[in-house]
Write a protein that holds these residues in place. Sequence first.
Motif, mmCIF file in Angstrom:
data_model
loop_
_atom_site.group_PDB
_atom_site.id
_atom_site.type_symbol
_atom_site.label_atom_id
_atom_site.label_comp_id
_atom_site.label_asym_id
_atom_site.label_seq_id
_atom_site.Cartn_x
_atom_site.Cartn_y
_atom_site.Cartn_z
ATOM 1 N N ARG A 1 0.857 -1.189 0.000
ATOM 2 C CA ARG A 1 0.000 0.000 0.000
ATOM 3 C C ARG A 1 0.886 1.230 0.000
ATOM 4 N N ALA A 2 0.467 2.254 -0.747
ATOM 5 C CA ALA A 2 1.298 3.457 -0.879
ATOM 6 C C ALA A 2 0.467 4.715 -0.675
ATOM 7 N N VAL A 3 1.106 5.721 -0.089
ATOM 8 C CA VAL A 3 0.540 7.062 0.041
ATOM 9 C C VAL A 3 1.529 8.025 -0.604
ATOM 10 N N VAL A 4 1.015 8.877 -1.495
ATOM 11 C CA VAL A 4 1.881 9.788 -2.242
ATOM 12 C C VAL A 4 1.359 11.212 -2.115
ATOM 13 N N ASP A 5 2.222 12.128 -1.703
ATOM 14 C CA ASP A 5 1.957 13.565 -1.774
ATOM 15 C C ASP A 5 2.920 14.126 -2.814
ATOM 16 N N CYS A 6 2.384 14.865 -3.791
ATOM 17 C CA CYS A 6 3.238 15.267 -4.902
ATOM 18 C C CYS A 6 2.737 16.548 -5.543
ATOM 19 N N SER A 7 3.549 17.094 -6.419
ATOM 20 C CA SER A 7 3.158 18.282 -7.168
ATOM 21 C C SER A 7 2.178 17.904 -8.262
ATOM 22 N N ALA A 8 1.445 18.892 -8.742
ATOM 23 C CA ALA A 8 0.557 18.659 -9.871
ATOM 24 C C ALA A 8 1.385 18.204 -11.061
ATOM 25 N N GLY A 9 0.838 17.267 -11.845
ATOM 26 C CA GLY A 9 1.545 16.756 -13.006
ATOM 27 C C GLY A 9 2.352 15.505 -12.751
#
Length: 287
Positions: free
Chosen positions: A168-176
């Motif tokens: 399971r993964a959680v990702v916070d990232c920039s748009a695009g």
Amino acid sequence: MARRRPATTHGAVIVDKPPGPTSHDVVGMLRRRFGERRIGHAGTLDPSATGVLVIGIGNATRLLRFATASHKSYECEIVFGVETSTLDAAGEPVTTWHMDLDPAEVGAAAAGFIGAISQLPPMVSAVRVGGRRLHEIARSGQTAERAPRDVEVYRFKVEPSDDPLVYRAVVDCSAGTYVRTLGADLGTALGGGAHIRALRRTRSGSFTLSEAGPPTEAELRTPLELVRDLVQILVSDSEAIQARSGVHLVDARYDGSGPWALVDPTGALVAVHERVDGRLRATVLPS
């Protein structure tokens, strides 16, 4: 007898997109629901993906660019040992590996993607190359040369599931940022391959799942919602009249680099002002 023009609807809707329909399909649902043709969205979700989809309706579509230039958060599952044609579960398996994963090594490899990275847009993305979207080119059996894109990953947290090849993964990232590419690249970094499944966008800017609803029920919000993260400047009734006429108000309240959302005494959005070539301009008049 003059024909009466149909009433127009302006505002924002925060949708919890269900699996199956495309983002464009969701736009079509809302067009029928509100009787308004001018509808757009901020940030495409794949048909199989779910979660927060920010929608602008009527004149509020002019404000969508302020809702797209923000970070996003996702949850998904990464399936190791199998790479697919689309880098997600919707594609056909193209390569398989035998992978013996150690949770500590997986976590360390994921941490290596945190920060500024370069990604190659997948062939199933909506990026245009030569006037055509990549997914259209892919469906015709062709490929296209793609330029890498610089994105930023703020968090990439992975944890094992009951299946030793599924994390399971959680990702916070920039748009695009392409989460499917991130999952595939993690598989490569661990000496094999991977694809993602069950992708869900949990946040788009400051919009979260807690305020989203299905396309048939999500509430209509004011246009101000789309610029709620901008610095707001309260203007008087007379200033609001000037701003709606395109007058560029200039005073000490404009501190920083902007943009700024001008709000009248009733709480309604009047305009968005930005600095263009060093000068203050009303770049968006939403009504």
